[in-house]
Design a protein around this motif. Structure first.
Motif, PDB file in Angstrom:
ATOM      1  N   ASP A 228       0.813  -1.220   0.000  1.00  0.00           N
ATOM      2  CA  ASP A 228       0.000   0.000   0.000  1.00  0.00           C
ATOM      3  C   ASP A 228       0.849   1.274   0.000  1.00  0.00           C
ATOM      4  OD1 ASP A 228       0.922  -0.217   2.576  1.00  0.00           O
ATOM      5  OD2 ASP A 228      -1.034  -0.067   3.535  1.00  0.00           O
ATOM      6  N   GLU A 229       2.168   1.143   0.005  1.00  0.00           N
ATOM      7  CA  GLU A 229       3.090   2.283  -0.063  1.00  0.00           C
ATOM      8  C   GLU A 229       3.697   2.373  -1.465  1.00  0.00           C
ATOM      9  OE1 GLU A 229       3.678   4.411   2.481  1.00  0.00           O
ATOM     10  OE2 GLU A 229       2.222   3.290   3.699  1.00  0.00           O
ATOM     11  N   TRP A 230       3.935   3.600  -1.939  1.00  0.00           N
ATOM     12  CA  TRP A 230       4.632   3.786  -3.205  1.00  0.00           C
ATOM     13  C   TRP A 230       6.025   3.171  -3.093  1.00  0.00           C
ATOM     14  CZ3 TRP A 230       2.017   4.762  -7.335  1.00  0.00           C
ATOM     15  CH2 TRP A 230       0.898   5.593  -7.309  1.00  0.00           C
ATOM     16  N   THR A 231       6.388   2.346  -4.061  1.00  0.00           N
ATOM     17  CA  THR A 231       7.665   1.641  -4.066  1.00  0.00           C
ATOM     18  C   THR A 231       8.293   1.746  -5.444  1.00  0.00           C
ATOM     19  OG1 THR A 231       6.762   0.045  -2.488  1.00  0.00           O
ATOM     20  CG2 THR A 231       8.766  -0.595  -3.649  1.00  0.00           C
ATOM     21  N   GLU A 232       9.587   2.021  -5.483  1.00  0.00           N
ATOM     22  CA  GLU A 232      10.311   2.037  -6.747  1.00  0.00           C
ATOM     23  C   GLU A 232      10.779   0.627  -7.071  1.00  0.00           C
ATOM     24  OE1 GLU A 232      14.378   3.852  -8.684  1.00  0.00           O
ATOM     25  OE2 GLU A 232      13.295   5.062  -7.209  1.00  0.00           O
TER      26      GLU A 232
END
Length: 184
Positions: free
Chosen positions: A132-136
């Motif tokens: 649920d977190e933005w991840t590269e």
């Protein structure tokens, strides 16, 4: 060096009409009419029953594409995706695909098509996880697997003709957001 940089920039620029600079990489940022560049495709084109959609959103200064739907393996189906045909192929020096994603904790895929993937069911695939977190996520071209024996084992950068984000292969509910995608 300068010629290689110019080749890389021109190869990356094909991903989108609007560009953003982030950590030295140029990527599609999903601002300014991404619906004119990206297409939604599902297994219904071959008799499958999966359903979904791609929508474009923004939260503050972040714009993103959201792929949602239900993937079903009934009737030999099993995918939903959004895909961009590239008007110009990436530079031969490109070594991978970089994206920024979040989702519902499911596994998703990047599919690449090349000049050698002439049949509709041919592609190169690499997987990535979501939270649920933005991840590269960085996916080297060497991580992409061919969909069949008639293809090269690894895609060649300057042969890539399209890139897609895909929910694939098993029955599940899909929700994946992509705020950036490009080649590095």
């Amino acid at each position: 060096m300068r010629a290689n940089f110019i080749g890389l920039v021109s190869g990356l620029a094909i991903i989108g009409c609007t560009m953003a600079q982030a950590d030295g990489n140029i990527t599609e940022d999903f601002f300014k009419s991404p619906e004119t560049r990206w297409d939604y495709i599902a297994d219904t084109v071959m008799g499958g029953v999966s359903s979904g959609q791609v929508q474009y959103h923004s939260e503050g200064d972040v714009a993103f594409a959201r792929l949602t739907g239900t993937v079903s393996t009934e009737n030999n189906g099993g995918f939903i995706q959004f895909r961009r045909k590239l008007p110009v192929r990436p530079d031969e020096g490109v070594s991978g695909v970089r994206l920024v994603v979040r989702g519902n904790g499911e596994q998703y895929f990047v599919h690449l098509r090349t000049r050698g993937t002439v049949l509709p069911w041919q592609y190169y695939q690499a997987e990535f996880e979501t939270s649920d977190e933005w991840t590269e996520v960085s996916l080297p071209l060497s991580n992409f697997k061919a969909s069949g024996a008639m293809l090269r084992s690894v895609p060649v950068a300057d042969e890539i003709t399209s890139v897609g984000i895909v929910a694939y292969g098993r029955d599940h509910d899909a929700r994946v957001d992509v705020s950036e995608i490009g080649f590095y």
